[in-house]
Design a protein around this motif. Sequence first.
Motif, PDB file in Angstrom:
ATOM      1  N   GLU A   1      -0.870  59.544  43.796  1.00 58.02           N
ATOM      2  CA  GLU A   1      -0.224  60.831  43.544  1.00 58.02           C
ATOM      3  C   GLU A   1      -1.187  61.782  42.817  1.00 58.02           C
ATOM      4  OE1 GLU A   1       1.959  64.000  43.512  1.00 58.02           O
ATOM      5  OE2 GLU A   1       2.297  62.284  44.817  1.00 58.02           O
ATOM      6  N   TRP A   2      -2.328  62.019  43.471  1.00 56.54           N
ATOM      7  CA  TRP A   2      -3.305  63.000  43.005  1.00 56.54           C
ATOM      8  C   TRP A   2      -3.653  62.794  41.534  1.00 56.54           C
ATOM      9  CZ3 TRP A   2      -5.320  64.352  47.309  1.00 56.54           C
ATOM     10  CH2 TRP A   2      -4.532  64.556  48.447  1.00 56.54           C
ATOM     11  N   ALA A   3      -3.568  63.813  40.721  1.00 51.36           N
ATOM     12  CA  ALA A   3      -3.999  63.696  39.316  1.00 51.36           C
ATOM     13  C   ALA A   3      -3.107  62.758  38.511  1.00 51.36           C
ATOM     14  CB  ALA A   3      -4.027  65.077  38.661  1.00 51.36           C
ATOM     15  N   GLU A   4      -1.940  62.391  39.055  1.00 53.18           N
ATOM     16  CA  GLU A   4      -1.036  61.466  38.365  1.00 53.18           C
ATOM     17  C   GLU A   4      -1.350  60.006  38.686  1.00 53.18           C
ATOM     18  OE1 GLU A   4       1.041  62.377  36.114  1.00 53.18           O
ATOM     19  OE2 GLU A   4       0.921  64.542  36.426  1.00 53.18           O
ATOM     20  N   GLY A   5      -2.295  59.774  39.583  1.00 52.13           N
ATOM     21  CA  GLY A   5      -2.673  58.408  39.914  1.00 52.13           C
ATOM     22  C   GLY A   5      -1.538  57.631  40.560  1.00 52.13           C
ATOM     23  N   TYR A   6      -1.426  56.350  40.192  1.00 53.86           N
ATOM     24  CA  TYR A   6      -0.447  55.473  40.838  1.00 53.86           C
ATOM     25  C   TYR A   6       0.835  55.288  40.048  1.00 53.86           C
ATOM     26  CZ  TYR A   6      -4.185  54.468  44.093  1.00 53.86           C
ATOM     27  OH  TYR A   6      -5.156  54.608  45.042  1.00 53.86           O
TER      28      TYR A   6
ATOM     29  N   SER B   1     -11.746  62.187  41.409  1.00 60.57           N
ATOM     30  CA  SER B   1     -11.083  60.986  40.881  1.00 60.57           C
ATOM     31  C   SER B   1     -12.063  60.004  40.245  1.00 60.57           C
ATOM     32  CB  SER B   1     -10.287  60.286  41.991  1.00 60.57           C
ATOM     33  OG  SER B   1     -11.138  59.778  42.992  1.00 60.57           O
ATOM     34  N   HIS B   2     -13.339  60.119  40.599  1.00 57.28           N
ATOM     35  CA  HIS B   2     -14.339  59.271  39.955  1.00 57.28           C
ATOM     36  C   HIS B   2     -14.935  59.923  38.707  1.00 57.28           C
ATOM     37  CE1 HIS B   2     -14.492  57.133  43.960  1.00 57.28           C
ATOM     38  NE2 HIS B   2     -14.406  56.139  43.115  1.00 57.28           N
ATOM     39  N   THR B   3     -14.440  61.089  38.351  1.00 53.07           N
ATOM     40  CA  THR B   3     -14.870  61.754  37.119  1.00 53.07           C
ATOM     41  C   THR B   3     -13.924  61.357  35.998  1.00 53.07           C
ATOM     42  OG1 THR B   3     -15.695  63.636  38.404  1.00 53.07           O
ATOM     43  CG2 THR B   3     -15.375  63.966  36.038  1.00 53.07           C
ATOM     44  N   PRO B   4     -14.416  60.648  34.969  1.00 54.39           N
ATOM     45  CA  PRO B   4     -13.524  60.162  33.907  1.00 54.39           C
ATOM     46  C   PRO B   4     -12.662  61.278  33.307  1.00 54.39           C
ATOM     47  CG  PRO B   4     -15.701  59.201  33.676  1.00 54.39           C
ATOM     48  CD  PRO B   4     -15.815  60.239  34.744  1.00 54.39           C
ATOM     49  N   GLY B   5     -11.369  60.956  33.153  1.00 55.51           N
ATOM     50  CA  GLY B   5     -10.462  61.879  32.503  1.00 55.51           C
ATOM     51  C   GLY B   5      -9.745  62.851  33.419  1.00 55.51           C
ATOM     52  N   LYS B   6     -10.096  62.861  34.692  1.00 59.87           N
ATOM     53  CA  LYS B   6      -9.466  63.814  35.607  1.00 59.87           C
ATOM     54  C   LYS B   6      -8.132  63.302  36.164  1.00 59.87           C
ATOM     55  CE  LYS B   6     -12.650  67.031  35.534  1.00 59.87           C
ATOM     56  NZ  LYS B   6     -12.378  68.353  34.916  1.00 59.87           N
ATOM     57  N   VAL B   7      -8.011  61.981  36.295  1.00 59.27           N
ATOM     58  CA  VAL B   7      -6.811  61.378  36.873  1.00 59.27           C
ATOM     59  C   VAL B   7      -6.248  60.378  35.872  1.00 59.27           C
ATOM     60  CG1 VAL B   7      -5.932  59.936  38.766  1.00 59.27           C
ATOM     61  CG2 VAL B   7      -7.661  61.693  39.225  1.00 59.27           C
ATOM     62  N   VAL B   8      -4.922  60.314  35.778  1.00 57.90           N
ATOM     63  CA  VAL B   8      -4.260  59.361  34.880  1.00 57.90           C
ATOM     64  C   VAL B   8      -4.788  57.951  35.139  1.00 57.90           C
ATOM     65  CG1 VAL B   8      -2.044  58.282  34.323  1.00 57.90           C
ATOM     66  CG2 VAL B   8      -2.178  60.764  34.652  1.00 57.90           C
ATOM     67  N   ASN B   9      -5.112  57.266  34.060  1.00 61.64           N
ATOM     68  CA  ASN B   9      -5.660  55.890  34.120  1.00 61.64           C
ATOM     69  C   ASN B   9      -6.989  55.800  34.871  1.00 61.64           C
ATOM     70  OD1 ASN B   9      -3.417  54.823  32.735  1.00 61.64           O
ATOM     71  ND2 ASN B   9      -2.271  54.565  34.639  1.00 61.64           N
ATOM     72  N   ASN B  10      -7.608  56.951  35.112  1.00 64.14           N
ATOM     73  CA  ASN B  10      -8.845  56.991  35.919  1.00 64.14           C
ATOM     74  C   ASN B  10      -8.662  56.325  37.277  1.00 64.14           C
ATOM     75  OD1 ASN B  10     -10.496  58.431  34.065  1.00 64.14           O
ATOM     76  ND2 ASN B  10     -10.699  56.571  32.842  1.00 64.14           N
ATOM     77  N   ASP B  11      -7.438  56.447  37.826  1.00 63.15           N
ATOM     78  CA  ASP B  11      -7.164  55.922  39.162  1.00 63.15           C
ATOM     79  C   ASP B  11      -7.931  56.734  40.208  1.00 63.15           C
ATOM     80  OD1 ASP B  11      -5.385  54.043  38.161  1.00 63.15           O
ATOM     81  OD2 ASP B  11      -3.608  55.273  38.529  1.00 63.15           O
ATOM     82  N   ASN B  12      -8.104  56.136  41.377  1.00 62.44           N
ATOM     83  CA  ASN B  12      -8.760  56.842  42.479  1.00 62.44           C
ATOM     84  C   ASN B  12      -8.187  56.355  43.807  1.00 62.44           C
ATOM     85  OD1 ASN B  12     -10.312  54.455  43.428  1.00 62.44           O
ATOM     86  ND2 ASN B  12     -11.372  54.673  41.467  1.00 62.44           N
ATOM     87  N   GLY B  13      -8.627  56.991  44.877  1.00 60.51           N
ATOM     88  CA  GLY B  13      -8.116  56.656  46.202  1.00 60.51           C
ATOM     89  C   GLY B  13      -9.000  55.722  46.994  1.00 60.51           C
ATOM     90  N   ASP B  14      -9.852  54.957  46.310  1.00 59.86           N
ATOM     91  CA  ASP B  14     -10.786  54.076  47.031  1.00 59.86           C
ATOM     92  C   ASP B  14     -10.061  53.113  47.968  1.00 59.86           C
ATOM     93  OD1 ASP B  14     -12.537  55.356  45.354  1.00 59.86           O
ATOM     94  OD2 ASP B  14     -13.316  53.545  44.380  1.00 59.86           O
ATOM     95  N   VAL B  15      -8.929  52.573  47.494  1.00 62.20           N
ATOM     96  CA  VAL B  15      -8.134  51.631  48.299  1.00 62.20           C
ATOM     97  C   VAL B  15      -6.787  52.241  48.671  1.00 62.20           C
ATOM     98  CG1 VAL B  15      -7.021  49.361  48.335  1.00 62.20           C
ATOM     99  CG2 VAL B  15      -9.258  49.636  47.220  1.00 62.20           C
ATOM    100  N   ALA B  16      -6.160  52.918  47.707  1.00 66.30           N
ATOM    101  CA  ALA B  16      -4.844  53.536  47.915  1.00 66.30           C
ATOM    102  C   ALA B  16      -3.875  52.519  48.509  1.00 66.30           C
ATOM    103  CB  ALA B  16      -4.967  54.785  48.768  1.00 66.30           C
TER     104      ALA B  16
END
Length: 448
Positions: free
Chosen positions: A407-412, A39-54
């Motif tokens: 939501e994984w690769a779909e982000g938030y 998720s911290h790799t640009p382009g892997k998750v929509v909007n470059n979202d990640n689970g840092d806070v979720a």
Amino acid sequence: MAKLNFPSDFVWGTATASYQIEGAYQEDGRGLSIWDTFSHTPGKVVNNDNGDVACDSYHRYEEDVALLKKLGVKAYRFSIAWPRIFPQGTGEVNEKGLDYYRRVVDALLAAGIEPAVTLYHWDLPQALQDKGGWANRDSIDAFVKYAEVIFKEFNGKIKQWITFNETWCVSFLSNYIGAHAPGNKDLQLAVTVAHNCMVAHGEAVKKFRALGIEGQIGTTHNLYWYEPLTTKPEDVEAARRSRAYYNEWFMEPTLKGTYPQFMVDWYRSKGAEVPIQDGDMETISQPIDFIGVNFYSGGYTRYKKDEGLFDSEDVQVGFDKTFMDWNVYPDGLYKVLSWVKDEYGDIPIYITENGACYEDELAEGNRVHDALRADYYKKHFIQLHRLIESGVQLKGYFAWSLLDNFEWAEGYKKRFGIVYTNYETLERHPKDSYYFIQKVIADDGLEV
């Protein structure tokens, strides 16, 4: 109107997964997982979202337990983050990580809710991925050691155990399609990962039995139901391959100790071999107490030469769609679980995930009027009742998901929750679907 009543011992629950809700990704000694890296790799998750806070459930789990209690569920399925327990995948136990789950489990039990725990819901420690991940059989031993720590720690408190969530996603979605972490696109790698994960499941079951742990243990596979568009033999075979990709390839080893030969031959024709070692199939097929089934969709397919991996193409026949563009196919749930009974015998089944993604908006009074989701649940609950009346040993149902989450690769952007998460404030707001399920549980059934 007719009333569909459910057995008094039917287990109603809801579900989440660690990386999707916990956040606190660098807190209290937690190591990095493959999803942190992905998720911290640009382009892997929509909007470059990640689970840092979720959803920040690491700090707000008491709010979530209160929501569960108000909902009236008997059980809550959640997963333990392996990197919180073993930051490097192996080595010394991180007591602060264990302590978090002690607090969660104790809070659930105090609320009268049974914890149903998934040991692996995709957050492999990155340190193990650096050594080959699930393609390296050393990861099997590491998983069993991790499982042993959790089994011993929570023996007597956790009575329902799930080794793996959706081995198809861990293997094919993540290592052949490449949509999920670690993001590889290699058929042989996917076949190898699938096999090794199932061996790891079997070894964990053996350890569970050897330790004499209380309760029940099983695994969860995501099943889909595909029908042939016509009765043409080539369409029938194309649908069979599409089903087996998700279903038989995982169910048959787990419950019969064999792989479907027609699929072994098919993968071999594509250059992929199953890396079976002596004793593997006996290990994979260790007797389990139940099978978990995640069901979301299915559809119709027909033969088309050189289309995808299986020479088959999906054909739309007028299904309603969720916001994930998945077919709404309640009858597919009845068909696939009936098939499980017919094919594998009268094994107890829990639906460990089922739910729908729709576009939700917070309305006046912090309400979310998600009529489509409530209708989705109603239609699937009708199928639950049909299955029970038909003699399928359906023991319980876990709605996916308690909360809107990562939501994984779909982000938030994609929301599956029956509780709305405001990602700016992290406040939780029950949706209309939450109140619908609450009423079904309180009434032991529903009016149709």
